[in-house]
Design a protein around this motif. Structure first.
Motif, PDB file in Angstrom:
ATOM      1  N   VAL A  35       0.832  -1.195   0.000  1.00  0.00           N
ATOM      2  CA  VAL A  35       0.000   0.000   0.000  1.00  0.00           C
ATOM      3  C   VAL A  35       0.867   1.245   0.000  1.00  0.00           C
ATOM      4  O   VAL A  35       1.970   1.233   0.517  1.00  0.00           O
ATOM      5  CB  VAL A  35      -0.902   0.059   1.250  1.00  0.00           C
ATOM      6  N   ASP A  36       0.355   2.295  -0.592  1.00  0.00           N
ATOM      7  CA  ASP A  36       1.065   3.567  -0.634  1.00  0.00           C
ATOM      8  C   ASP A  36       0.342   4.539   0.288  1.00  0.00           C
ATOM      9  O   ASP A  36      -0.793   4.932   0.025  1.00  0.00           O
ATOM     10  CB  ASP A  36       1.086   4.094  -2.065  1.00  0.00           C
ATOM     11  N   HIS A  37       0.997   4.930   1.372  1.00  0.00           N
ATOM     12  CA  HIS A  37       0.407   5.866   2.332  1.00  0.00           C
ATOM     13  C   HIS A  37       1.038   7.250   2.215  1.00  0.00           C
ATOM     14  O   HIS A  37       1.011   8.026   3.158  1.00  0.00           O
ATOM     15  CB  HIS A  37       0.599   5.351   3.760  1.00  0.00           C
ATOM     16  N   SER A  38       1.586   7.575   1.070  1.00  0.00           N
ATOM     17  CA  SER A  38       2.317   8.831   0.916  1.00  0.00           C
ATOM     18  C   SER A  38       1.445   9.989   0.450  1.00  0.00           C
ATOM     19  O   SER A  38       1.951  11.060   0.167  1.00  0.00           O
ATOM     20  CB  SER A  38       3.475   8.636  -0.061  1.00  0.00           C
ATOM     21  N   GLY A  39       0.148   9.804   0.363  1.00  0.00           N
ATOM     22  CA  GLY A  39      -0.744  10.866  -0.094  1.00  0.00           C
ATOM     23  C   GLY A  39      -0.771  12.048   0.858  1.00  0.00           C
ATOM     24  O   GLY A  39      -0.128  12.071   1.904  1.00  0.00           O
ATOM     25  N   GLU A  40      -1.536  13.031   0.506  1.00  0.00           N
ATOM     26  CA  GLU A  40      -1.675  14.218   1.334  1.00  0.00           C
ATOM     27  C   GLU A  40      -2.295  13.855   2.684  1.00  0.00           C
ATOM     28  O   GLU A  40      -3.251  13.084   2.733  1.00  0.00           O
ATOM     29  CB  GLU A  40      -2.571  15.239   0.629  1.00  0.00           C
ATOM     30  N   PRO A  41      -1.777  14.412   3.754  1.00  0.00           N
ATOM     31  CA  PRO A  41      -2.391  14.149   5.055  1.00  0.00           C
ATOM     32  C   PRO A  41      -3.788  14.757   5.099  1.00  0.00           C
ATOM     33  O   PRO A  41      -4.021  15.833   4.566  1.00  0.00           O
ATOM     34  CB  PRO A  41      -1.455  14.820   6.053  1.00  0.00           C
ATOM     35  N   ARG A  42      -4.708  14.035   5.692  1.00  0.00           N
ATOM     36  CA  ARG A  42      -6.091  14.496   5.793  1.00  0.00           C
ATOM     37  C   ARG A  42      -6.309  15.138   7.154  1.00  0.00           C
ATOM     38  O   ARG A  42      -5.895  14.592   8.175  1.00  0.00           O
ATOM     39  CB  ARG A  42      -7.015  13.292   5.651  1.00  0.00           C
ATOM     40  N   LEU A  43      -6.915  16.300   7.170  1.00  0.00           N
ATOM     41  CA  LEU A  43      -7.213  16.937   8.438  1.00  0.00           C
ATOM     42  C   LEU A  43      -8.339  16.161   9.118  1.00  0.00           C
ATOM     43  O   LEU A  43      -9.352  15.862   8.512  1.00  0.00           O
ATOM     44  CB  LEU A  43      -7.643  18.389   8.223  1.00  0.00           C
ATOM     45  N   VAL A  44      -8.119  15.843  10.372  1.00  0.00           N
ATOM     46  CA  VAL A  44      -9.098  15.083  11.125  1.00  0.00           C
ATOM     47  C   VAL A  44      -9.797  16.042  12.083  1.00  0.00           C
ATOM     48  O   VAL A  44      -9.157  16.755  12.842  1.00  0.00           O
ATOM     49  CB  VAL A  44      -8.430  13.932  11.901  1.00  0.00           C
ATOM     50  N   GLU A  45     -11.107  16.035  12.041  1.00  0.00           N
ATOM     51  CA  GLU A  45     -11.902  16.903  12.893  1.00  0.00           C
ATOM     52  C   GLU A  45     -12.085  16.240  14.252  1.00  0.00           C
ATOM     53  O   GLU A  45     -12.446  15.065  14.337  1.00  0.00           O
ATOM     54  CB  GLU A  45     -13.252  17.116  12.208  1.00  0.00           C
ATOM     55  N   SER A  46     -11.850  17.000  15.326  1.00  0.00           N
ATOM     56  CA  SER A  46     -12.044  16.447  16.673  1.00  0.00           C
ATOM     57  C   SER A  46     -13.534  16.417  16.985  1.00  0.00           C
ATOM     58  O   SER A  46     -14.349  17.074  16.333  1.00  0.00           O
ATOM     59  CB  SER A  46     -11.325  17.304  17.706  1.00  0.00           C
ATOM     60  N   TRP A  47     -13.889  15.652  18.022  1.00  0.00           N
ATOM     61  CA  TRP A  47     -15.294  15.617  18.439  1.00  0.00           C
ATOM     62  C   TRP A  47     -15.755  17.016  18.833  1.00  0.00           C
ATOM     63  O   TRP A  47     -16.873  17.422  18.534  1.00  0.00           O
ATOM     64  CB  TRP A  47     -15.473  14.645  19.601  1.00  0.00           C
ATOM     65  N   GLU A  48     -14.904  17.750  19.534  1.00  0.00           N
ATOM     66  CA  GLU A  48     -15.274  19.103  19.960  1.00  0.00           C
ATOM     67  C   GLU A  48     -15.577  19.986  18.753  1.00  0.00           C
ATOM     68  O   GLU A  48     -16.588  20.695  18.726  1.00  0.00           O
ATOM     69  CB  GLU A  48     -14.146  19.702  20.801  1.00  0.00           C
ATOM     70  N   GLU A  49     -14.717  19.923  17.724  1.00  0.00           N
ATOM     71  CA  GLU A  49     -14.943  20.710  16.511  1.00  0.00           C
ATOM     72  C   GLU A  49     -16.211  20.276  15.786  1.00  0.00           C
ATOM     73  O   GLU A  49     -16.969  21.116  15.293  1.00  0.00           O
ATOM     74  CB  GLU A  49     -13.735  20.581  15.574  1.00  0.00           C
ATOM     75  N   ALA A  50     -16.456  18.978  15.735  1.00  0.00           N
ATOM     76  CA  ALA A  50     -17.655  18.470  15.068  1.00  0.00           C
ATOM     77  C   ALA A  50     -18.916  18.950  15.778  1.00  0.00           C
ATOM     78  O   ALA A  50     -19.884  19.375  15.132  1.00  0.00           O
ATOM     79  CB  ALA A  50     -17.630  16.950  15.009  1.00  0.00           C
ATOM     80  N   LEU A  51     -18.913  18.907  17.113  1.00  0.00           N
ATOM     81  CA  LEU A  51     -20.082  19.352  17.862  1.00  0.00           C
ATOM     82  C   LEU A  51     -20.285  20.855  17.734  1.00  0.00           C
ATOM     83  O   LEU A  51     -21.427  21.333  17.633  1.00  0.00           O
ATOM     84  CB  LEU A  51     -19.951  18.940  19.328  1.00  0.00           C
ATOM     85  N   GLU A  52     -19.197  21.634  17.693  1.00  0.00           N
ATOM     86  CA  GLU A  52     -19.315  23.073  17.477  1.00  0.00           C
ATOM     87  C   GLU A  52     -19.919  23.357  16.104  1.00  0.00           C
ATOM     88  O   GLU A  52     -20.804  24.192  15.959  1.00  0.00           O
ATOM     89  CB  GLU A  52     -17.948  23.747  17.592  1.00  0.00           C
ATOM     90  N   ARG A  53     -19.438  22.633  15.083  1.00  0.00           N
ATOM     91  CA  ARG A  53     -19.958  22.809  13.725  1.00  0.00           C
ATOM     92  C   ARG A  53     -21.426  22.417  13.666  1.00  0.00           C
ATOM     93  O   ARG A  53     -22.252  23.118  13.076  1.00  0.00           O
ATOM     94  CB  ARG A  53     -19.150  21.965  12.733  1.00  0.00           C
ATOM     95  N   PHE A  54     -21.777  21.337  14.330  1.00  0.00           N
ATOM     96  CA  PHE A  54     -23.167  20.894  14.373  1.00  0.00           C
ATOM     97  C   PHE A  54     -24.037  21.962  15.043  1.00  0.00           C
ATOM     98  O   PHE A  54     -25.108  22.308  14.543  1.00  0.00           O
ATOM     99  CB  PHE A  54     -23.282  19.569  15.130  1.00  0.00           C
ATOM    100  N   GLY A  55     -23.552  22.504  16.164  1.00  0.00           N
ATOM    101  CA  GLY A  55     -24.301  23.540  16.880  1.00  0.00           C
ATOM    102  C   GLY A  55     -24.521  24.774  16.026  1.00  0.00           C
ATOM    103  O   GLY A  55     -25.609  25.352  16.014  1.00  0.00           O
ATOM    104  N   ARG A  56     -23.492  25.177  15.280  1.00  0.00           N
ATOM    105  CA  ARG A  56     -23.641  26.346  14.389  1.00  0.00           C
ATOM    106  C   ARG A  56     -24.673  26.063  13.313  1.00  0.00           C
ATOM    107  O   ARG A  56     -25.477  26.921  12.979  1.00  0.00           O
ATOM    108  CB  ARG A  56     -22.305  26.702  13.740  1.00  0.00           C
ATOM    109  N   GLY A  57     -24.680  24.853  12.762  1.00  0.00           N
ATOM    110  CA  GLY A  57     -25.633  24.507  11.713  1.00  0.00           C
ATOM    111  C   GLY A  57     -27.059  24.501  12.225  1.00  0.00           C
ATOM    112  O   GLY A  57     -27.974  24.970  11.554  1.00  0.00           O
ATOM    113  N   VAL A  58     -27.248  23.983  13.439  1.00  0.00           N
ATOM    114  CA  VAL A  58     -28.592  23.933  14.019  1.00  0.00           C
ATOM    115  C   VAL A  58     -29.088  25.352  14.278  1.00  0.00           C
ATOM    116  O   VAL A  58     -30.235  25.690  13.995  1.00  0.00           O
ATOM    117  CB  VAL A  58     -28.593  23.089  15.314  1.00  0.00           C
TER     118      VAL A  58
END
Length: 72
Positions: A35-58
């Protein structure tokens, strides 16, 4: 590659398709696929960030689908 599974020591089975070759172990499920794992690193959203984003959307009355469409 060795003919023994590096996980359990059982005999490996060789699979060939279109010039590509891989090995697998029927006993433990090991798959010796490169396998080739040399691709671009993906930004991972934390639970705190996800809940903040969810709250803003609601608060804004947006749905998850509307948020996904905007990010694309």
């Amino acid at each position: 590659m060795s003919s023994e599974c590096p996980r359990c020591g059982s005999a490996l089975t060789t699979f060939t398709l279109g010039g590509a070759e891989a090995v697998g172990c029927d006993a433990c499920g090991y798959a010796g696929v490169e396998v080739d794992h040399s691709g671009e690193p993906r930004l991972v959203e934390s639970w705190e960030e996800a809940l903040e984003r969810f709250g803003r959307g609601v608060e804004d009355g947006e749905t998850d689908r509307e948020n996904a469409d905007r990010e694309e």
